[in-house]
Design a protein around this motif. Structure first.
Motif, PDB file in Angstrom:
ATOM      1  N   ILE A 157      -6.619 -19.176 -36.058  1.00 26.83           N
ATOM      2  CA  ILE A 157      -7.445 -20.337 -36.678  1.00 26.83           C
ATOM      3  C   ILE A 157      -7.491 -20.322 -37.853  1.00 26.83           C
ATOM      4  N   ALA A 158      -7.407 -19.468 -38.778  1.00 28.47           N
ATOM      5  CA  ALA A 158      -7.715 -19.192 -40.229  1.00 28.47           C
ATOM      6  C   ALA A 158      -6.188 -20.063 -40.695  1.00 28.47           C
ATOM      7  N   ARG A 159      -5.209 -19.383 -39.988  1.00 27.72           N
ATOM      8  CA  ARG A 159      -3.776 -19.902 -40.540  1.00 27.72           C
ATOM      9  C   ARG A 159      -3.588 -21.441 -40.339  1.00 27.72           C
ATOM     10  N   GLN A 160      -4.140 -21.804 -39.102  1.00 28.07           N
ATOM     11  CA  GLN A 160      -3.964 -23.351 -38.691  1.00 28.07           C
ATOM     12  C   GLN A 160      -4.697 -24.358 -39.827  1.00 28.07           C
ATOM     13  N   VAL A 161      -5.972 -23.780 -40.021  1.00 27.09           N
ATOM     14  CA  VAL A 161      -6.926 -24.578 -41.014  1.00 27.09           C
ATOM     15  C   VAL A 161      -6.550 -24.539 -42.319  1.00 27.09           C
ATOM     16  N   GLY A 162      -5.988 -23.208 -42.796  1.00 30.73           N
ATOM     17  CA  GLY A 162      -5.749 -23.119 -44.182  1.00 30.73           C
ATOM     18  C   GLY A 162      -4.440 -23.826 -44.473  1.00 30.73           C
ATOM     19  N   CYS A 163      -3.499 -24.169 -43.594  1.00 31.54           N
ATOM     20  CA  CYS A 163      -2.437 -25.012 -43.802  1.00 31.54           C
ATOM     21  C   CYS A 163      -2.630 -26.478 -43.994  1.00 31.54           C
ATOM     22  N   LEU A 164      -3.671 -26.804 -43.662  1.00 30.70           N
ATOM     23  CA  LEU A 164      -4.108 -28.199 -43.730  1.00 30.70           C
ATOM     24  C   LEU A 164      -4.896 -28.322 -45.374  1.00 30.70           C
ATOM     25  N   ILE A 165      -5.213 -27.481 -45.698  1.00 35.17           N
ATOM     26  CA  ILE A 165      -6.002 -27.527 -47.096  1.00 35.17           C
ATOM     27  C   ILE A 165      -5.221 -27.994 -48.368  1.00 35.17           C
ATOM     28  N   PRO A 166      -5.526 -29.034 -48.989  1.00 35.66           N
ATOM     29  CA  PRO A 166      -4.454 -29.357 -50.000  1.00 35.66           C
ATOM     30  C   PRO A 166      -4.794 -28.612 -51.349  1.00 35.66           C
ATOM     31  N   GLY A 167      -3.942 -27.784 -51.463  1.00 40.38           N
ATOM     32  CA  GLY A 167      -3.808 -26.577 -52.539  1.00 40.38           C
ATOM     33  C   GLY A 167      -2.853 -25.671 -52.515  1.00 40.38           C
ATOM     34  N   ILE A 168      -3.087 -24.591 -53.230  1.00 43.51           N
ATOM     35  CA  ILE A 168      -2.005 -23.501 -53.209  1.00 43.51           C
ATOM     36  C   ILE A 168      -2.593 -22.234 -52.610  1.00 43.51           C
ATOM     37  N   ALA A 169      -2.278 -21.929 -51.406  1.00 43.47           N
ATOM     38  CA  ALA A 169      -2.595 -20.586 -50.746  1.00 43.47           C
ATOM     39  C   ALA A 169      -2.382 -19.273 -51.569  1.00 43.47           C
ATOM     40  N   ASN A 170      -3.253 -18.418 -51.356  1.00 42.13           N
ATOM     41  CA  ASN A 170      -3.111 -17.014 -52.236  1.00 42.13           C
ATOM     42  C   ASN A 170      -3.877 -15.878 -51.209  1.00 42.13           C
TER      43      ASN A 170
END
Length: 318
Positions: A110-123
């Protein structure tokens, strides 16, 4: 705070405490949140730094509260672009309802699914912003995440200490019970001993004055404050010589063999406190309810703290 940081609607706190600390934790929660704590999670409109309390584990500044995960995903998709790097985590809290609990792999997914939708740079390793997802009573929550930094643990390493002094953990809770609102309040610890309460209060930005009648502790108090880069007024004086008024007094009544205090002396100490403080939080190992009533204090809340066979009472008076 970055310009695109969203404003939370509410705050979700998770708690952790040992069995013998339950009543102390709940007294602190009543003071800080003006609400009763019935479980290990609390939703509140109050914005409290999680590091203020030894019992708060983490905080979620709730941006979205939805009936379904699909609704939450739709809200995340239209978030403004982030100027900061980020990551998303899934959170379970202690004693969570089995219907709300997310298994480890589910949380990651779920964290991966939602994180991919956030407009920004994941770290994932050193993000500037951490978001969290959790469930409470069937509702999905998403928001900014922060953890308790355990500041009081650092304060355990004081240069000077007493074996009978309050623990830094209890001292920090006492300050929170006495001073739920940190600004605009004057506080005194008129029997400050080695300064355990002073260290916790000053580290939170409380306007506190310390005093003690024992000249042998003065150097130790000042060394303890300086060790942590703290400063505040500390006076060598008897409680009977305090003339200025304070909003709150925090008093740890003498109780060890080296500080035997008669009932008459207890009466005089508390009578003095009644004259210079509008509110008092007192720690005692003996029954002083009668004295408190006699000198004009009204007991408004209380709890017991047990450590083995040793029992302290924490009493809040106005």
């Amino acid at each position: 705070m970055s310009q695109n940081r969203l404003v939370p609607n509410t705050f979700l706190y998770t708690f952790n405490y040992a069995e013998e600390e339950e009543h102390l934790c709940k007294l602190e929660a009543r003071s800080l949140f003006r609400s009763n704590l019935h479980a290990f999670v609390l939703e509140s409109r109050m914005n409290i730094d999680p590091s203020r309390s030894p019992f708060i584990k983490e905080k979620i500044e709730v941006l979205f509260k939805c009936d379904t995960l699909e609704d939450l995903v739709q809200k995340v998709e239209v978030m403004p672009a982030l100027n900061s790097t980020y990551k998303v985590i899934g959170v379970n809290y202690r004693d969570i309802d089995p219907l709300d609990k997310m298994a480890f792999e589910e949380r990651k997914s779920i964290a991966r699914q939602v994180g991919c939708l956030i407009p920004g740079i994941a770290n994932l390793h050193q993000p500037e912003v951490v978001f969290a997802i959790t469930k409470l009573k069937g509702k999905w929550y998403f928001g900014y995440y922060s953890e308790n930094q355990g500041i009081w643990l650092i304060h355990q390493q004081k240069p000077h200490n007493y074996s009978t002094a309050l623990t830094t953990r209890v001292a920090r809770v006492l300050v929170n019970i006495a001073v739920p609102e940190l600004t605009g309040i004057t506080v005194i610890d008129p029997c400050c001993g080695i300064g355990t309460v002073l260290v916790e209060a000053l580290s939170m930005g409380v306007n506190i004055t310390g005093s003690d009648y024992n000249p042998l502790v003065m150097k130790g108090i000042r060394n303890n404050l300086a060790h942590f880069g703290l400063s505040g007024p500390v006076f060598l004086r008897d409680i009977r010589d305090i003339t200025e008024m304070y909003d709150v007094a925090i008093i740890d009544m003498p109780y060890n063999l080296c500080s035997v205090v008669s009932n008459e002396e207890k009466f005089e100490m508390l009578q003095c406190a009644r004259h210079f403080a509008k509110k008092m939080v007192v720690v005692t190992t003996e029954d002083i309810d009668g004295i408190l009533n006699e000198v004009g204090f009204e007991i408004v809340d209380r709890c017991e703290v047990t450590k083995g066979k040793f029992v302290r009472q924490i009493i809040v008076c106005c």
